[in-house]
Structure formats: C-alpha cells, structure tokens
Design a protein around this motif. Sequence first.
Motif, PDB file in Angstrom:
ATOM      1  N   HIS A  49       4.255  -0.538   3.231  1.00 52.91           N
ATOM      2  CA  HIS A  49       3.594   0.630   3.091  1.00 52.91           C
ATOM      3  C   HIS A  49       4.402   1.599   3.023  1.00 52.91           C
ATOM      4  O   HIS A  49       5.505   1.860   3.773  1.00 52.91           O
ATOM      5  N   THR A  94      -1.665   0.239   9.138  1.00 49.39           N
ATOM      6  CA  THR A  94      -0.787  -0.646   8.570  1.00 49.39           C
ATOM      7  C   THR A  94      -0.835  -2.027   9.478  1.00 49.39           C
ATOM      8  O   THR A  94      -0.850  -3.098   9.088  1.00 49.39           O
ATOM      9  N   ASP A 146      -1.470   6.228  10.295  1.00 50.51           N
ATOM     10  CA  ASP A 146      -0.755   5.427   9.494  1.00 50.51           C
ATOM     11  C   ASP A 146      -0.192   4.226  10.002  1.00 50.51           C
ATOM     12  O   ASP A 146      -0.536   3.042   9.201  1.00 50.51           O
ATOM     13  N   VAL A 185       0.927  -0.965   0.205  1.00 52.61           N
ATOM     14  CA  VAL A 185       0.020  -0.075  -0.118  1.00 52.61           C
ATOM     15  C   VAL A 185       0.756   1.233  -0.057  1.00 52.61           C
ATOM     16  O   VAL A 185       2.112   1.216   0.453  1.00 52.61           O
TER      17      VAL A 185
END
Length: 232
Positions: free
Chosen positions: A215, A198, A194, A179
């Motif tokens: 990520h 994750t 964030d 991602v």
Amino acid sequence: MESYSKRLTIKDLAEDDRPREKMERKGAASLSDAELIGILLRVGNANETAVEVAQRLLSSVNQSLNELARLSLGQLTRIKGIGKTKAITILAALELGRRRSAEGAVNRERIFSSKSVIEIFQPMLSDLPYEEFWVLLLNKSNKVIERAKLSQGGVGGTVVDPKIVLKLAVERLASALIVVHNHPSGNPQPSDKDIALTKKLRNASEFFDISLLDHVIITDGECYSFADNGII
C-alpha cells in the motif's frame, strides 16, 4: 484612437521572439515554459502578449509546473488574461503530460518494488488537490494486468470498500495487487484509517489466495510504502 478591446497577440512580438516560429526553426525543446504556455493561450490582453500572460501565470506559482498543475479551473480563470477556454486548454495539456508519464511507466517495467509503483503514480497523483484511491492488479510475474481508480474524495480522505477491490481482482484473475492513494497535504505518513484499511485488505485478499504486496501513499515529495516499513 486604439480600441481598449484590442488584444496583443504573438504576432505583436518581434519575429525572432515568436514561439511558434521559434519551435518550427529550433524544436519544442528550445522554448521556455512561458513560451510553450503562450502557444496554448494564443492571445494576451490589451497590455500583454500571450507570452507575457504566461510569464505572469508562472510567477504566481513560483515558476513551478507542478504547482501550476495543482490549480483548478476556477483558480486559473481568476488570473487576468486567462478565461475559461484558455484555462481548459492549459489543464488539458497538463493532463496529457500526466497521462504520458504514467503510460510510459506502466509499459516500461514490471513491478518489483515500491519505486516502480511511485514511478507510475507520482506523476498522476502528486499534484491533485484531493485524494484518489487506485489499485494495480498483477499476474504471477508481477506484470500489470490493469490499473483502476476506485474512488475519489476530498482533501481529507476518500472511502474505499475492500469488497470492491477484491471483486475487481477476482474478476481479472489477478495473483497479486497493490493499492495506492495520495495525500494532498504532503504528509506521507499513514493515518489510523489507512492502517486499518490495509489490514482489512490483507486479510480479505488472503482468503482469495491473492497477495497484497503493498500500500503506497503518494505525495509530491517523499512517498510511503507499507511493505518497505514492514507493515505488510
């Protein structure tokens, strides 16, 4: 008396200075950034040729094409000599360049590291004034099956539902996923949100026997990889 409404065109330049003719004789690489933009603008205003308007436009962004790509339609049209049609033409040309860079990166190589991911997404996302969240779906050989934009938000963030990410991965029979999202602020460090997202994605992907490989946070400078920093 000369009309005030007369606009100076590229034809008003000396023949040796006309960018279209110069491109025809010497190729596109011989033109300056201002000359290339001048071709897009076609005409200037009552006091400036298209190339002079382009020079002034570039001066407003410190001669940086990256900074130019950050400008919105509204910001471009506030510059004297650039109306909506010219602004749209400029934005379309920049978008084509961005897509060409991204397409070439995807077709060129498999995904072996965060560097491969950055090569794909930095040209696409680094100059956006808002956040976008993307996913790369990979097969067992780490070859890209598909890349998809899942959400678009504001300057401060974008909302992503892990269920949507995993639904797409399962439908495409992906063996792994990565991602990616950008930080318009230029700060590559992950936020608490964030990190939390994750962890949710990692736990959810494990349930479906799909590997969350990384990520990556994209900026116009340094980028951040969760995998490189040992978080995944």
